[in-house]
Design a protein around this motif. Structure first.
Motif, PDB file in Angstrom:
ATOM      1  N   LYS A 557      -6.752   8.974  43.747  1.00  0.00           N
ATOM      2  CA  LYS A 557      -5.522   8.503  43.127  1.00  0.00           C
ATOM      3  C   LYS A 557      -4.654   7.828  44.181  1.00  0.00           C
ATOM      4  CE  LYS A 557      -5.205  12.045  39.494  1.00  0.00           C
ATOM      5  NZ  LYS A 557      -4.318  13.085  38.888  1.00  0.00           N
ATOM      6  N   SER A 559      -0.962   5.871  44.405  1.00  0.00           N
ATOM      7  CA  SER A 559       0.299   5.356  43.887  1.00  0.00           C
ATOM      8  C   SER A 559       0.931   4.540  45.003  1.00  0.00           C
ATOM      9  CB  SER A 559       1.208   6.519  43.476  1.00  0.00           C
ATOM     10  OG  SER A 559       2.492   6.052  43.135  1.00  0.00           O
ATOM     11  N   ASP A 582      -7.949   5.847  40.292  1.00  0.00           N
ATOM     12  CA  ASP A 582      -6.716   5.844  39.502  1.00  0.00           C
ATOM     13  C   ASP A 582      -5.621   5.173  40.325  1.00  0.00           C
ATOM     14  OD1 ASP A 582      -4.394   6.370  38.094  1.00  0.00           O
ATOM     15  OD2 ASP A 582      -4.839   8.484  37.742  1.00  0.00           O
ATOM     16  N   SER A 584      -1.743   3.298  40.428  1.00  0.00           N
ATOM     17  CA  SER A 584      -0.464   3.178  39.739  1.00  0.00           C
ATOM     18  C   SER A 584       0.574   2.643  40.709  1.00  0.00           C
ATOM     19  CB  SER A 584      -0.013   4.530  39.176  1.00  0.00           C
ATOM     20  OG  SER A 584       0.188   5.470  40.221  1.00  0.00           O
TER      21      SER A 584
END
Length: 661
Positions: A557, A559, A582, A584
């Protein structure tokens, strides 16, 4: 007589005068400082002594690939900040090419930019430092760091330290500067001090071997050309403390077990528990090309206990025999497995939690050649409030339950600021936290196309992972990158990594469940040909390598915020073995808002129409008005900006107020 606290702190500042070593270059800056009660308070400035170190290899007469064209110098000063106080600092640069005309920064700017308005002149500035930390003072533009001259910058670092919790004990033995022995034992059960009055230079490599229950103190300004090690056994309760300098300057005699074998090629290298290193500045000034060696390694998970007559060689972990080499039966220290993957049964003096783990705080590491890496604190180790400026991997979270927080990194022209490992011995590797990392510069755009020879280049986070250890559950949070960088994440898992320790079947561990929560770049990537953000698992695992030994990147992930936008899949080259990526966009909680500035719509300012200096004569294209304000807010010479909403051009100005059109 008990001194008044303010008098005591002023005395500590004055202790740092006249520390310039005779082997160093001429001073390039003058620094003055004093202790004030607030960001609006004044005090009487006192001259602060500085040290300076330049590229030690004579690149004009020596062809040394290991310097990777890195030149320049670093001047530094150690300052003490009392609790509840601030420092008023005045700096003047003597470097001919440095002025505030293109900008003036005190980095990490995310820390300093709210500490009041400085006074900035052409080659002089005064400002407040309101917290402890490591600060780079720069008379240079933001764009300066995108070009080759950045590799030869003359830097000034201000190291703002707390008072030492552990002062020099009464009765501590002053270490002699006349003992000609190449090896000196310290301890057990003793206290020592390096005196600032002594000249600790023996004309050759000097090793101090530390034992149980030993304290080694450095008086402020002490400069010691030596190393402190213990790799032949595991020790406990060792303190190395003080605002002095430990300097690896001389060539190491090759392959002396416990002294200069590859496990002991460190300025500080120790096995054991409850090892604390506080305040020290660690430098490598060896002028010999290819003089590799790390700043600090505690419980390095790739090296064994030293055995007389059989020196450990790092190339044992670079053997490319497939599917896997037959590793020697080398005894682990605190690793769960020995080097040949047999069980380690001796965990005496090994940390079991952070309570008896390693602590590295307010330590500064500076080196000049590749192979001279930064800091690794091992399992249950904590590195905090420290500074790393190296030409190879900076911080190395390579083992379970580590904590790396509030660290400032100046990455030179090679290596990863945050490296995920190469050749770890096979054992679980989980649960490490990396938080509040300030990458103020990242010069590896200079080499990403060719070092190493892989499409992953050298991003802010990554590595070429060749270990059979499964790395899982790492949490990275608030990673800030202030100037030019080649890419964000470059991570490759490979059974043929240059440095490797696969399982006996040739399997490499997967990297599972890594979370990067807040990876912030102040500007877009400085891109080139053949490198960039890159993710690849092992492309052709052996048939017996399944599950978490299949060498996959799983559930990563990220971000992020790159000059106002989040990373997209299209920003990456994704090769194979990447599952559950993932991505973002991160929200920058420290972003500058419009409320900090007054809008004069339809107005302009320039020299002759309100502004005193046009910092950006031609302007710089950015993504939004907020990005334009960020450029100004970080630059302490900037008073206002001119924003062209149509073309996205942002122009910084010094002065301003009587606006033109």
């Amino acid at each position: 007589m008990r001194m008044h606290p303010d008098v005591l702190h002023l005395t500590l500042l004055l202790l740092f005068t006249n520390l310039l070593q005779p082997t160093y270059a001429t001073a390039k800056f003058t620094v003055k400082a004093c202790v004030a009660t607030s960001l609006t308070d004044s005090c009487t400035l006192q001259t602060v002594g500085t040290k300076i170190v330049a590229q030690p290899v004579d690149t004009s007469s020596t062809k040394c690939e290991d310097t990777v064209d890195q030149k320049g110098s670093v001047t530094w000063a150690d300052l003490i900040l009392p609790v509840g106080k601030v420092l008023l600092v005045e700096v003047q640069t003597k470097v001919a090419s440095q002025t505030s005309g293109g900008g003036f920064f005190v980095r990490p700017s995310r820390k300093t930019r709210e500490w009041g308005k400085p006074t900035v002149a052409n080659k002089k500035a005064s400002f407040y430092l309101a917290d402890k930390g490591q600060f780079s003072v720069e008379f240079a533009s933001q764009e300066y760091w995108q070009a080759e001259p950045a590799l030869s910058f003359d830097a000034l670092m201000l190291f703002v330290n707390p008072e030492l919790v552990n002062p020099v004990p009464s009765g501590a033995t002053v270490i002699s500067d006349s003992d000609s022995s190449a090896l000196v034992d310290l301890g057990p059960n003793k206290n020592y001090v390096f005196s600032a009055d002594n000249t600790y230079d023996w004309g050759a490599d000097k090793v101090f071997k530390v034992h149980d229950n030993t304290e080694i103190h450095f008086e402020a300004g002490a400069h010691v050309r030596a190393r402190i090690v213990q790799t032949e056994k595991k020790v406990e309760n060792v303190l190395i403390s003080g605002y002095g300098t430990l300097d690896t300057h001389y060539d190491l005699e090759p392959d002396v077990v416990g002294v200069s074998d590859d496990a002991t090629h460190q300025t500080i290298g120790i096995y054991g528990k409850n090892i604390r290193v506080v305040g020290l500045t660690i430098v490598n000034t060896n002028p010999t090309c290819a003089a590799w060696g790390y700043c600090l390694n505690i419980n390095a998970n790739w090296s064994p206990i030293g055995v007389a007559g059989d020196p450990f060689e790092a190339d044992e972990l670079q053997d490319q025999t497939m599917p896997a080499p037959t590793y020697k039966t080398r005894q682990a220290h605190c690793q769960e497995k020995n080097m040949d993957d047999s069980d380690n049964t001796n965990f005496d003096n090994c940390p079991t939690s952070h309570e008896d783990g390693q602590t590295v705080s307010f330590v500064k590491c500076m080196t000049w050649q590749m192979g001279q890496d930064g800091i690794n604190a091992g399992k249950y180790g904590t590195v905090e409030n420290s500074f790393v400026r190296v030409i190879d991997d900076a911080i190395k979270p390579w083992d379970s339950h580590g904590v790396y927080k509030n660290i400032t990194i100046w990455q030179q022209a090679l290596g990863w600021p945050i490296n995920f490992g190469w050749w770890n011995w096979n054992q679980p590797d989980l649960g490490t936290v990396v938080e509040d990392i300030y990458v103020i510069h990242n010069h590896n755009w200079h080499t990403s196309a060719g070092w190493p020879e892989t499409a992953s280049g050298q991003c802010v986070i990554g590595g070429i992972y060749g270990s059979g250890s499964v790395k899982s559950g790492y949490k990275l949070k608030n990673i800030y990158v202030e100037t030019a960088a080649s890419c964000a994440v470059g991570l490759e898992i490979s059974k043929s990594a240059y440095s490797r320790h696969p399982t006996a079947d040739g399997c490499v561990g997967s990297i599972v469940g890594i979370e990067i929560d807040g990876l912030f770049f102040d500007e877009e990537f400085k891109t080139g040909t053949g490198y960039g953000n890159y993710l690849s698992g092992e492309t052709s695992p052996y048939g017996t390598c399944t599950g978490d030994l299949s060498g996959e990147i799983k559930n990563l992930k990220i971000s992020s915020n790159v000059a106002g936008r989040g990373l997209l899949v299209s920003d990456f080259t994704v090769v194979a073995g990447v599952i559950g990526l993932d991505l973002s966009k991160a929200v920058d909680g420290q972003a500058v808002g419009l409320e900090k500035y007054v809008l004069y719509e339809g107005k302009n300012t320039y020299v002759g129409a309100g502004a005193e200096v046009e910092t950006d004569v031609n302007g710089v294209v950015v993504g939004s008005v907020l990005q334009c304000l960020e450029r100004c807010h970080c630059d302490w010479s900037c008073d206002c900006v001119v924003w062209d909403a149509v073309g996205g051009e942002c122009s910084k100005r010094q002065g301003g107020g009587n606006f033109g059109i």
